[in-house]
Design an enzyme around this catalytic site. Structure first.
Site, PDB file in Angstrom:
ATOM      1  N   CYS A  59      49.542  54.481  42.759  1.00  0.00           N
ATOM      2  CA  CYS A  59      48.624  54.951  43.824  1.00  0.00           C
ATOM      3  C   CYS A  59      48.843  54.335  45.131  1.00  0.00           C
ATOM      4  O   CYS A  59      47.903  54.987  46.174  1.00  0.00           O
ATOM      5  CB  CYS A  59      46.970  54.716  43.282  1.00  0.00           C
ATOM      6  SG  CYS A  59      46.916  52.968  42.976  1.00  0.00           S
ATOM      7  N   HIS A  82      47.231  51.898  35.797  1.00  0.00           N
ATOM      8  CA  HIS A  82      48.532  52.028  36.115  1.00  0.00           C
ATOM      9  C   HIS A  82      49.477  51.086  35.377  1.00  0.00           C
ATOM     10  O   HIS A  82      50.763  51.330  35.283  1.00  0.00           O
ATOM     11  CB  HIS A  82      48.527  52.170  37.515  1.00  0.00           C
ATOM     12  CG  HIS A  82      47.701  53.299  38.011  1.00  0.00           C
ATOM     13  ND1 HIS A  82      47.185  53.260  39.245  1.00  0.00           N
ATOM     14  CD2 HIS A  82      47.422  54.642  37.549  1.00  0.00           C
ATOM     15  CE1 HIS A  82      46.561  54.338  39.688  1.00  0.00           C
ATOM     16  NE2 HIS A  82      46.805  55.070  38.739  1.00  0.00           N
ATOM     17  N   HIS A  86      52.653  52.048  33.070  1.00  0.00           N
ATOM     18  CA  HIS A  86      54.016  51.923  33.255  1.00  0.00           C
ATOM     19  C   HIS A  86      54.713  51.098  32.197  1.00  0.00           C
ATOM     20  O   HIS A  86      55.936  51.511  31.751  1.00  0.00           O
ATOM     21  CB  HIS A  86      54.175  50.757  34.503  1.00  0.00           C
ATOM     22  CG  HIS A  86      55.506  50.136  34.695  1.00  0.00           C
ATOM     23  ND1 HIS A  86      56.502  50.889  34.993  1.00  0.00           N
ATOM     24  CD2 HIS A  86      55.916  48.961  34.383  1.00  0.00           C
ATOM     25  CE1 HIS A  86      57.671  50.032  34.900  1.00  0.00           C
ATOM     26  NE2 HIS A  86      57.243  48.832  34.408  1.00  0.00           N
ATOM     27  N   CYS A 105      50.530  41.800  26.292  1.00  0.00           N
ATOM     28  CA  CYS A 105      51.617  42.335  25.341  1.00  0.00           C
ATOM     29  C   CYS A 105      51.071  43.840  24.815  1.00  0.00           C
ATOM     30  O   CYS A 105      50.111  44.098  24.408  1.00  0.00           O
ATOM     31  CB  CYS A 105      51.598  41.455  23.992  1.00  0.00           C
ATOM     32  SG  CYS A 105      52.813  42.303  22.870  1.00  0.00           S
ATOM     33  N   CYS A 179      24.928  -5.157  27.943  1.00  0.00           N
ATOM     34  CA  CYS A 179      25.222  -3.736  28.235  1.00  0.00           C
ATOM     35  C   CYS A 179      25.961  -3.455  29.457  1.00  0.00           C
ATOM     36  O   CYS A 179      26.539  -2.575  29.646  1.00  0.00           O
ATOM     37  CB  CYS A 179      23.697  -3.091  28.394  1.00  0.00           C
ATOM     38  SG  CYS A 179      22.464  -3.772  29.243  1.00  0.00           S
ATOM     39  N   HIS A 454      18.147  -1.545  31.735  1.00  0.00           N
ATOM     40  CA  HIS A 454      19.429  -1.581  30.395  1.00  0.00           C
ATOM     41  C   HIS A 454      20.303  -0.492  31.037  1.00  0.00           C
ATOM     42  O   HIS A 454      19.933   0.402  31.729  1.00  0.00           O
ATOM     43  CB  HIS A 454      18.607  -0.967  29.186  1.00  0.00           C
ATOM     44  CG  HIS A 454      19.428  -0.693  28.092  1.00  0.00           C
ATOM     45  ND1 HIS A 454      20.378  -1.634  27.487  1.00  0.00           N
ATOM     46  CD2 HIS A 454      20.044   0.686  27.440  1.00  0.00           C
ATOM     47  CE1 HIS A 454      21.246  -1.195  26.725  1.00  0.00           C
ATOM     48  NE2 HIS A 454      20.703   0.026  26.509  1.00  0.00           N
TER      49      HIS A 454
END
Length: 540
Positions: A59, A82, A86, A105, A179, A454
């Site tokens: 196009c 398109h 192809h 694919c 901690c 904590h």
């Protein structure tokens, strides 16, 4: 189908024994590289040579997202069919989406997945982005990104190796208000650079002869974290080593996680290979070290004095200029405050060009060199006096993103914005923005007040988020992590920079010393032979 997703592409990609279709692979790399260059030219058309978009072969419309045939030079649009037309008419099998690198694919009638395609796509994108950077100059060449392919010696070394299970979700026992230690160790365990270093046996605790070695404790930690044992692990020896190395952290009182983080970095640095005082290339400086640039501007003559300082982390204020915490604060807002000019008092600066007369000046910080891993600390604990009992915690919520672009806070971009593009609202980064992008991988939280608080943390492992509360490990989400009250945040660079492949200085020094020892040995042997010959001649 197999995990590769498509049986038809195998002959083009090859395997261990074959190289595959080189023309097919090179065409795919060209397609991927075009998209990177095109995206950069669109974002910054004034500074980059314009990359023209191809025309659809059917196009004749310009395509911003073409689908390129991997067998010929055809490019077409997808929505109008398109590109597929192809492939059907020409009998070709594959076309690629230039934006995502996905391969279609024609025989499978679907987009396919193959791990080698991902490897080729990543290598092509990184190579093109590195070529696009403004600071890619001949004096500072970087090692090109290459996917590691094991050689014969690597295969031989790995033949009898024992694979390490990917556990990495093991809790840590609280050994008595520890901690603060556990959350920092979990952030280390999920740091990809530290993980790769210690799991590749760069420091072996069984061969190390150093006493009070924190690197040995890190080696033991990663061995335990990535073991098959699901039970919580108690880092007793790590705690004891920390007490011996840092007296201020000894005892069973609650400590500050950021203070322990900096102390641990210094201890690991001092006991790791390649540790030097200047241009250190140890694992800590290779991971966390960056540079800050301080620009002090004289308000009288405009003279600017530059100072470069090293950094291991960035501490961010939660208070604005008025001394109040802004509601709904963000990490980006904290960084903008961090890199803004601030007024200095008349006695804080003396200009070298104004006859050393003290007067007002302004100072601004910027990040001159970004490290591979960025660690941010929010200054939540406020000390008005030297008395710790008067300290208080700032509980304001700070929003932080899952990924952040650090370009606006770097010296290069700030200086560039002050130049020709200062009034350009469309200003874009002088280098591909992906080179400045960081992804979040760990967050440390503090709950409660200073004396009764904590620490917990969130960490990402294999794209899954988990919450670590000492010995309790629970699956979580990125949303829960981003909604937490962060005290420290850790980001890793999405694409790492590669320096030239040179030997470390300590290896060069060791090899030079070995050469000198051999020369001295030859000289001693020559002298001994001469003495023997002289003794034989004397007897004759």
């Amino acid at each position: 189908m197999a995990a590769s997703g498509c049986p038809h592409i195998a002959k083009h990609l090859g395997d261990v024994s074959t190289t595959g279709d080189t023309d097919f692979i090179q065409k795919y790399k060209t397609v991927v590289s075009w998209n990177v260059r095109y995206a950069q030219s669109v974002r910054n058309p004034a500074k980059r040579r314009k990359v023209f978009a191809p025309m659809c072969g059917v196009c004749d419309l310009a395509l911003s997202r073409p689908f390129a045939c991997l067998h010929c030079d055809f490019a077409g649009c997808w929505l109008e069919g398109h590109a597929l037309g192809h492939l059907r008419d020409a009998g070709h099998n594959f076309c690629a989406d230039t934006k995502t690198g996905s391969i279609f694919c024609a025989q499978c009638q679907d987009f396919i997945y193959h791990p080698k395609v991902d490897e080729i796509y990543l290598a092509a994108v990184v190579m093109t982005e590195e070529q696009q950077t403004k600071f890619q100059v001949s004096k500072k060449l970087r090692e090109p990104y290459q996917i590691w392919v094991p050689e014969a010696k690597d295969i031989l070394a790995l033949k009898n190796s024992v694979p390490i299970p990917c556990q990495a979700r093991r809790g840590l026992l609280n050994l008595g208000q520890t901690c603060f230690l556990n959350v920092v160790l979990q952030s280390f365990a999920h740091n990809p650079l530290l993980r790769n270093y210690f799991l590749s046996d760069k420091h072996n605790s069984k061969q190390c002869k150093t006493e009070t070695c924190t690197c040995c404790e890190m080696d033991k930690l990663f061995t335990e974290i990535y073991s098959e044992d699901p039970n919580p692990y108690g880092p007793i020896t790590f705690l004891a080593t920390t007490w011996r190395a840092s007296a201020e952290l000894s005892g069973y009182a609650q400590q500050d996680a950021h203070e322990f983080f900096i102390s641990a970095l210094n201890q690991i640095h001092s006991t790791s290979r390649g540790s030097t005082e200047v241009s250190c290339n140890c694992i800590i400086h290779s991971t966390f070290a960056g540079q800050l640039q301080s620009d002090v501007k004289c308000e009288r003559c405009g003279n600017i004095t530059n100072t470069i300082d090293p950094m291991l982390d960035i501490s961010l204020e939660l208070k604005g200029k008025g001394g109040e915490v802004a509601p709904g604060d963000t990490l980006a807002a904290c960084l903008r405050r961090f890199t803004q000019f601030e007024k200095l008092g008349p006695k804080e600066y003396t200009c070298s060009k104004c006859a050393k007369i003290s007067h007002e000046a302004s100072k601004r910080l910027s990040i001159r060199t970004l490290p591979p891993v960025l660690s941010f600390q929010f200054k939540r604990f406020e000390h008005k006096t030297n008395d710790k009992s008067s300290a208080r915690k700032i509980d304001a919520q700070v929003r932080f993103p899952a990924s952040i672009n650090m370009a606006p806070y770097t010296t290069l971009v700030i200086k560039d914005m002050e130049g020709a593009n200062a009034n350009d609202a469309r200003y874009t980064c002088p280098a591909p923005e992906v080179m400045y992008e960081y992804d979040l991988f760990a967050v440390i939280n503090h709950e409660g007040q200073i004396d009764t608080g904590h620490y917990t943390n969130y960490a990402c492992f294999q794209d899954e988020w988990y919450k670590f509360d000492d010995d309790k490990v629970t699956p979580s989400t990125l949303g829960a992590c981003l909604a937490s009250a962060a005290y420290m945040c850790f980001y890793v660079k999405r694409h790492l920079d590669y320096k030239p492949n040179i030997k470390p200085s300590y290896v060069q020094a060791h090899e030079a010393e070995a050469v000198r020892e051999k020369e001295l040995e030859r000289e001693r042997e020559a002298a001994r032979i001469k003495d023997v010959e002289d003794a034989l001649l004397a007897t004759v």
